[in-house]
Write a protein that holds these residues in place. Sequence first.
Motif, PDB file in Angstrom:
ATOM      1  N   VAL A  20      30.112  36.282  45.492  1.00 34.67           N
ATOM      2  CA  VAL A  20      30.888  35.946  46.689  1.00 34.67           C
ATOM      3  C   VAL A  20      30.688  34.489  47.058  1.00 34.67           C
ATOM      4  O   VAL A  20      31.636  33.784  47.438  1.00 34.67           O
ATOM      5  N   ASP A  24      33.560  31.748  47.398  1.00 35.23           N
ATOM      6  CA  ASP A  24      33.728  30.999  48.638  1.00 35.23           C
ATOM      7  C   ASP A  24      33.616  29.505  48.404  1.00 35.23           C
ATOM      8  O   ASP A  24      34.324  28.706  49.019  1.00 35.23           O
ATOM      9  N   LYS A 224      37.758  37.876  45.739  1.00 33.63           N
ATOM     10  CA  LYS A 224      36.755  38.259  46.730  1.00 33.63           C
ATOM     11  C   LYS A 224      37.116  39.600  47.370  1.00 33.63           C
ATOM     12  O   LYS A 224      36.248  40.452  47.596  1.00 33.63           O
TER      13      LYS A 224
END
Length: 294
Positions: A20, A24, A224
């Motif tokens: 993640v 990001d 995601k």
Amino acid sequence: MRNTEGAVPGEDAPAGRELVERLDHAAAMPDQRSGRSSAELNVGFLLWPRFPLLSLAGLCDALRHAADLGDQSRPLRCSWKIIGEQDEVVEASCGVTVTVQAAFPEVEQFDYIVAIGGLLPHLKHVSPRYWDTLRQADQAGIPLIGMCTGSFVLARAGLMEGHVACVHSFHLEDYQQMFPALRVITNSDYLIDGKRITCAGGISVIELAARLISLHCGPDRASKVIHQMTVSRHSGASFIERRRALGYLSVEDVTVRHAIILMEENLEAPLNIAVIAKMSSTARCACATHAGCC
């Protein structure tokens, strides 16, 4: 001690968090210092009485994961709002109630208007402003999404002429009986047909959400969502992915689209070219009875 599936509890957490963080890091988050919304994907929801809660929750949660870093859930990259009558409370089919957040705002602020239909006997039980909002959005060129029986809502509003709807097989006969002149399929998670998007409902809403998020916010945001919502990617390609690979979505002519659907629906007993031509022509003629649909 290992659990029944052979994994040590918690041992995959660092890898999941690392993934993640990488996703990001790849995302260019908007600068919020100006105080203005810079969401790349803005969605408005219209809820019909006794709507399926999963359709709303699935799409909203996908937008939530895509919108921000980590699990902060700020509506930065994506924003969403339930619109309707002032202070109206809408009851889902499971009995949970949801409160309207905005009283019929200007539709131009949204990238999509999503109609989440409810139980079929309740489709008429909404304010006329719900129907007006859908038509205003259509006139403004805003794509309309019919979730679950939302396809029935769009058809009832006269907004599916010349378009093919994707419905759950449970409701196939209902759709055919209520809208005999309209084309419909059941063998797909969702269908993007120009400015009409229809989804059968259930967990298919997450597949559609990932597709829209990828289009507007990038594949990292969609990845995601898939990771955070633990959507399996081990199965084969979906029907809609195969259509995209075959160029189905690039076909603008409605008669050709109808012909493709006919061939797909009759793979076990293929239709000959003459029958396909006749049925496609009939479909076009049926549409032609509605001004401007084709």
